[in-house]
Motif scaffolding. Sequence first.
Motif, mmCIF file in Angstrom:
data_model
loop_
_atom_site.group_PDB
_atom_site.id
_atom_site.type_symbol
_atom_site.label_atom_id
_atom_site.label_comp_id
_atom_site.label_asym_id
_atom_site.label_seq_id
_atom_site.Cartn_x
_atom_site.Cartn_y
_atom_site.Cartn_z
ATOM 1 N N ASN A 52 -11.050 1.044 3.426
ATOM 2 C CA ASN A 52 -9.630 0.752 3.574
ATOM 3 C C ASN A 52 -8.798 2.017 3.358
ATOM 4 O OD1 ASN A 52 -6.937 -0.737 2.100
ATOM 5 N ND2 ASN A 52 -7.692 -1.546 4.052
ATOM 6 N N ASP A 55 -9.138 3.933 6.478
ATOM 7 C CA ASP A 55 -8.350 3.300 7.537
ATOM 8 C C ASP A 55 -6.894 3.749 7.439
ATOM 9 O OD1 ASP A 55 -8.187 1.453 9.792
ATOM 10 O OD2 ASP A 55 -7.015 0.181 8.426
ATOM 11 N N MET A 56 -6.388 3.898 6.208
ATOM 12 C CA MET A 56 -5.022 4.402 6.003
ATOM 13 C C MET A 56 -4.900 5.845 6.492
ATOM 14 S SD MET A 56 -2.999 2.099 4.654
ATOM 15 C CE MET A 56 -3.793 1.157 5.942
ATOM 16 N N ARG A 57 -5.879 6.665 6.169
ATOM 17 C CA ARG A 57 -5.848 8.071 6.598
ATOM 18 C C ARG A 57 -5.859 8.172 8.121
ATOM 19 N NH1 ARG A 57 -6.985 12.511 2.452
ATOM 20 N NH2 ARG A 57 -5.436 11.687 1.020
ATOM 21 N N ALA A 59 -4.954 5.831 10.266
ATOM 22 C CA ALA A 59 -3.706 5.255 10.787
ATOM 23 C C ALA A 59 -2.555 6.245 10.640
ATOM 24 C CB ALA A 59 -3.383 3.947 10.063
ATOM 25 N N MET A 60 -2.488 6.900 9.487
ATOM 26 C CA MET A 60 -1.457 7.910 9.278
ATOM 27 C C MET A 60 -1.630 9.030 10.302
ATOM 28 S SD MET A 60 -0.471 9.949 5.723
ATOM 29 C CE MET A 60 -1.564 8.894 4.817
ATOM 30 N N GLN A 78 -7.002 -2.404 9.752
ATOM 31 C CA GLN A 78 -5.850 -3.211 9.342
ATOM 32 C C GLN A 78 -6.173 -4.141 8.174
ATOM 33 O OE1 GLN A 78 -4.256 -5.029 12.889
ATOM 34 N NE2 GLN A 78 -3.688 -3.051 13.754
ATOM 35 N N PHE A 137 6.257 4.468 7.410
ATOM 36 C CA PHE A 137 4.847 4.109 7.572
ATOM 37 C C PHE A 137 3.957 5.083 6.799
ATOM 38 C CE2 PHE A 137 0.727 4.335 9.764
ATOM 39 C CZ PHE A 137 0.319 3.028 9.590
ATOM 40 N N VAL A 138 4.250 6.381 6.902
ATOM 41 C CA VAL A 138 3.496 7.384 6.149
ATOM 42 C C VAL A 138 3.609 7.094 4.656
ATOM 43 C CG1 VAL A 138 3.437 9.841 5.512
ATOM 44 C CG2 VAL A 138 3.574 9.174 7.928
ATOM 45 N N CYS A 141 1.377 4.241 3.702
ATOM 46 C CA CYS A 141 -0.032 4.662 3.658
ATOM 47 C C CYS A 141 -0.326 5.400 2.361
ATOM 48 C CB CYS A 141 -0.362 5.551 4.857
ATOM 49 S SG CYS A 141 -0.381 4.692 6.448
ATOM 50 N N ARG A 144 -0.592 2.928 -0.421
ATOM 51 C CA ARG A 144 -1.848 2.172 -0.353
ATOM 52 C C ARG A 144 -3.011 3.012 -0.882
ATOM 53 N NH1 ARG A 144 -3.950 -2.847 -0.597
ATOM 54 N NH2 ARG A 144 -5.916 -2.919 0.504
ATOM 55 N N GLU A 145 -3.018 4.295 -0.529
ATOM 56 C CA GLU A 145 -4.077 5.173 -1.036
ATOM 57 C C GLU A 145 -4.065 5.220 -2.564
ATOM 58 O OE1 GLU A 145 -4.455 8.460 2.577
ATOM 59 O OE2 GLU A 145 -3.792 9.107 0.592
#
Length: 174
Positions: A52, A55-57, A59-60, A78, A137-138, A141, A144-145
């Motif tokens: 996950n 996935d954030m990295r 997506a960013m 996602q 959005f960044v 992310c 979330r990290e």
Amino acid sequence: MDTPKSNKLDIIVPAFRGHSQNFLMVLDGISEEDALKRIEGRTNHIIWMIGNFLDMRFAMGKVLGVEEEFEFKEYFSQGKALDEGFNYPTLDQLKKSFHQISPLVYNKLLEVTDADLDQDFPMGMNIEFFTETVLNFVGMCIGREDYLCGQIGLMRRILGYEGMKYEFDENIKY
């Protein structure tokens, strides 16, 4: 320290580098076997948390113009729920993906302009106080990290490992 073109990222860039360090430190010494353990069948395992995070990295990176695809996105895309029927990738495979994507995203964070960050980025959240832009959005992310590193740190302790040691490696430039 590297200076981003956009002063809107003065907090994001050091956070990104800090999260890279935290990611590596929190995983230090974790065995492949332990990385797949769940607590009372109720928690995600560390492999899912790592996926996950990655996935954030990815997506960013995508929103910033990085063309790399996450090799294991079918497992994690996602926030896909943990599925015990999956044969998840190994810690080593995921660490390789981490080292592949992280410098690419970091360099984009340094290059991105205010105009790029101000672009609309519809997420479908429909929250009055949250403008759906690339910058936000960044920021999501990055948040979330941070959360995932904390979760992995907690799992680390539950599984009997020592707490994470804060031994930063200044040679890692992402």
